[in-house]
Design an enzyme around this catalytic site. Structure first.
Site, PDB file in Angstrom:
ATOM      1  N   ARG A  60       0.856  -1.161   0.016  1.00 14.51           N
ATOM      2  CA  ARG A  60       0.105  -0.034  -0.028  1.00 14.51           C
ATOM      3  C   ARG A  60       0.858   1.234  -0.021  1.00 14.51           C
ATOM      4  O   ARG A  60       0.767   2.307  -0.840  1.00 14.51           O
ATOM      5  CB  ARG A  60      -0.862   0.056   1.185  1.00 14.51           C
ATOM      6  CG  ARG A  60      -2.270  -0.903   1.043  1.00 14.51           C
ATOM      7  CD  ARG A  60      -2.600  -1.368   2.580  1.00 14.51           C
ATOM      8  NE  ARG A  60      -1.515  -2.327   2.843  1.00 14.51           N
ATOM      9  CZ  ARG A  60      -1.682  -3.795   2.551  1.00 14.51           C
ATOM     10  NH1 ARG A  60      -2.863  -4.271   2.152  1.00 14.51           N
ATOM     11  NH2 ARG A  60      -0.898  -4.576   2.701  1.00 14.51           N
ATOM     12  N   THR A  61       1.825   1.356   0.839  1.00 11.81           N
ATOM     13  CA  THR A  61       2.514   2.488   1.021  1.00 11.81           C
ATOM     14  C   THR A  61       3.382   2.866  -0.267  1.00 11.81           C
ATOM     15  O   THR A  61       3.397   4.092  -0.501  1.00 11.81           O
ATOM     16  CB  THR A  61       3.345   2.341   2.269  1.00 11.81           C
ATOM     17  OG1 THR A  61       2.549   1.933   3.386  1.00 11.81           O
ATOM     18  CG2 THR A  61       4.058   3.973   2.712  1.00 11.81           C
ATOM     19  N   LYS A  75      24.881  -5.905  -0.485  1.00 13.60           N
ATOM     20  CA  LYS A  75      26.671  -6.142  -0.356  1.00 13.60           C
ATOM     21  C   LYS A  75      27.205  -5.668   0.644  1.00 13.60           C
ATOM     22  O   LYS A  75      28.348  -5.332   0.931  1.00 13.60           O
ATOM     23  CB  LYS A  75      27.021  -5.254  -1.764  1.00 13.60           C
ATOM     24  CG  LYS A  75      26.769  -5.681  -3.139  1.00 13.60           C
ATOM     25  CD  LYS A  75      27.129  -4.815  -4.088  1.00 13.60           C
ATOM     26  CE  LYS A  75      26.546  -5.098  -5.414  1.00 13.60           C
ATOM     27  NZ  LYS A  75      26.933  -3.990  -6.417  1.00 13.60           N
ATOM     28  N   ARG A 119      11.371   3.605   3.969  1.00 10.37           N
ATOM     29  CA  ARG A 119      10.793   2.736   4.778  1.00 10.37           C
ATOM     30  C   ARG A 119      11.927   1.849   5.361  1.00 10.37           C
ATOM     31  O   ARG A 119      12.812   1.367   4.414  1.00 10.37           O
ATOM     32  CB  ARG A 119       9.734   1.852   4.167  1.00 10.37           C
ATOM     33  CG  ARG A 119       9.548   0.631   5.007  1.00 10.37           C
ATOM     34  CD  ARG A 119       8.141  -0.372   4.905  1.00 10.37           C
ATOM     35  NE  ARG A 119       7.040   0.562   4.962  1.00 10.37           N
ATOM     36  CZ  ARG A 119       5.837  -0.111   5.077  1.00 10.37           C
ATOM     37  NH1 ARG A 119       5.485  -0.959   4.704  1.00 10.37           N
ATOM     38  NH2 ARG A 119       4.948   0.997   5.322  1.00 10.37           N
ATOM     39  N   HIS A 132       4.795   5.786  11.621  1.00  7.17           N
ATOM     40  CA  HIS A 132       4.165   5.641  10.339  1.00  7.17           C
ATOM     41  C   HIS A 132       3.364   6.834   9.974  1.00  7.17           C
ATOM     42  O   HIS A 132       1.886   6.354   9.976  1.00  7.17           O
ATOM     43  CB  HIS A 132       3.442   4.126  10.210  1.00  7.17           C
ATOM     44  CG  HIS A 132       3.128   3.800   8.881  1.00  7.17           C
ATOM     45  ND1 HIS A 132       3.460   4.600   7.494  1.00  7.17           N
ATOM     46  CD2 HIS A 132       2.688   2.612   8.118  1.00  7.17           C
ATOM     47  CE1 HIS A 132       3.243   4.049   6.801  1.00  7.17           C
ATOM     48  NE2 HIS A 132       2.754   2.525   6.912  1.00  7.17           N
TER      49      HIS A 132
HETATM   50  N1   CP Z   1      -0.090  -0.049   6.049  1.00  6.15           N
HETATM   51  C1   CP Z   1       0.692  -0.515   5.463  1.00  6.15           C
HETATM   52  O1   CP Z   1       1.785   0.213   5.788  1.00  6.15           O
HETATM   53  O2   CP Z   1       0.812  -1.273   4.374  1.00  6.15           O
HETATM   54  P1   CP Z   1       2.147  -1.570   3.438  1.00  6.15           P
HETATM   55  O3   CP Z   1       3.005  -2.481   4.681  1.00  6.15           O
HETATM   56  O4   CP Z   1       1.566  -2.686   2.478  1.00  6.15           O
HETATM   57  O5   CP Z   1       2.800  -0.603   2.992  1.00  6.15           O
END
Ligand code: CP
Length: 343
Positions: free
Chosen positions: A89-90, A117, A139, A167
């Site tokens: 999603r993100t 590496k 991320r 998040h």
């Molecule tokens: N909600 C969320 O962060 O989903 P993803 O891990 O798929 O990005």
């Protein structure tokens, strides 16, 4: 609006709104900006900044209903999506948001980077910085990784989830979805249930929702409850029934087996029986309660399929709203500064 909050095709066919401002962004938001270059966490944001992002999301959502869902606002900007943990999603919604704003985007994941590496995050960041991107969306499995990035890079840093810490864009899209459905956030009872200790979604949502005046309850097994969780301004209980009773919003959290070493509960079956969201438990909440989940879901572990797919679920609306929220964040961090400089 349809009952599930989606626009009808007639509404969706509307041309660019009269009064659309420069670069196709509605006039009302064209001069808005966040006076910061990074979004590291909700903890850094004032309630006014949160409202600014949510209000700007309304305008960005309109762009998604236009026949041509693209505006030139971030043309010439380069944005790197650096994902060192899996994401559906993100990552996808950031990329769609960037493309809708006409930015040049590129995606780097662990499997395609020199991290394989043995390169450190700091060295990766300095190498990317040397190629002068405007923004980096990160991320990472380590809490604080995005703060490190922001210290190293001139480019703006956006936290797309760092370890068990924050998040922020997830909490913003959750708040937008709640506000869209309920018309407000202040005074609502929000129950957040599940694997609390490993959840960055909990920390960002607790911070945001309490800043905006919600009554936040959290529930999970004692082994998955962070010590001192009340310091987040929430009420904690190990009884899911107590947490969801009279709730306006129930937000379920995923059991994050990948972050667990050892057993935090006897079995998945037992977890579902004690903490799973079933139709019977939903009936304890307000009759118009909404059910949320950031995804990915473990069906039959933290949530029953009939609840996830049922009439109170707004889980796919959360995903849709993720694009508009990320457009708003990108616009306010980068586009807003551009407009200020050009004014
Ligand atoms: N909600 C969320 O962060 O989903 P993803 O891990 O798929 O990005």
């Amino acid at each position: 609006m349809s009952p599930n909050g989606a626009r009808s095709s007639a509404e969706g066919a509307a041309p660019v709104a009269p009064g659309a401002g420069r670069d196709g962004v509605p006039e009302i938001v064209a001069a808005r900006r966040l006076r910061r270059k990074d979004l590291l966490g909700i903890a850094d944001l004032t309630p006014e900044e949160i409202h600014l992002i949510l209000d700007t999301t309304d305008a960005m959502k309109e762009i998604g209903f236009r026949p041509i869902k693209k505006v030139p606002t971030l043309r010439g900007k380069t944005i790197v999506n650096l994902f060192f943990e899996p994401s559906t999603r993100t990552r996808t919604s950031f990329e769609i948001a960037e493309k809708r704003l006409s930015a040049d985007t590129l995606n780097i994941s662990t499997s395609t980077s020199s991290v394989q590496k043995g390169e450190t995050l700091a060295d990766t960041a300095m190498s990317l910085e040397a190629m002068a991107p405007d923004m980096i969306v990160l991320r990472h499995s380590s809490s604080g990784a995005c703060h490190l990035l922001s210290r190293i890079c001139r480019a703006g840093s956006i936290n797309a989830g760092d370890g068990m810490h924050e998040h922020p864009t997830q909490a913003l899209l959750d708040a937008f979805t709640i506000r869209e459905r309920k018309g407000r956030i202040r005074g609502l009872k929000v129950a957040i249930v599940g694997d609390l200790v490993h959840s960055r979604v909990l920390r960002s949502n607790a911070s945001l929702l309490t800043k905006l005046g919600a009554d936040v309850w959290v529930s999970g097994p004692p082994t998955l409850m962070p010590p001192g969780v009340e310091r987040l301004g929430v009420t904690a209980t190990t009884s899911i029934d107590e947490a969801v009773k009279g709730a306006d919003v129930i937000m379920m959290l995923r059991v994050q087996l990948e972050r667990m070493q050892g057993a935090f509960f006897p079995s998945l079956r037992e977890y579902f029986s004690v903490f799973g969201l079933t139709d019977a438990r939903v009936r304890l909440a307000k009759p118009d309660a909404i059910i949320m989940h950031p995804g990915p879901m473990n069906r039959g572990v933290e949530i029953a399929s009939e609840v996830a797919d049922g009439p109170y679920s707004v889980i796919l609306e959360q995903v849709s709203n993720g694009v508009a929220v990320r457009m708003a964040v990108l616009f306010l961090l980068a586009g807003g500064v551009e407009h200020e400089a050009a004014a």
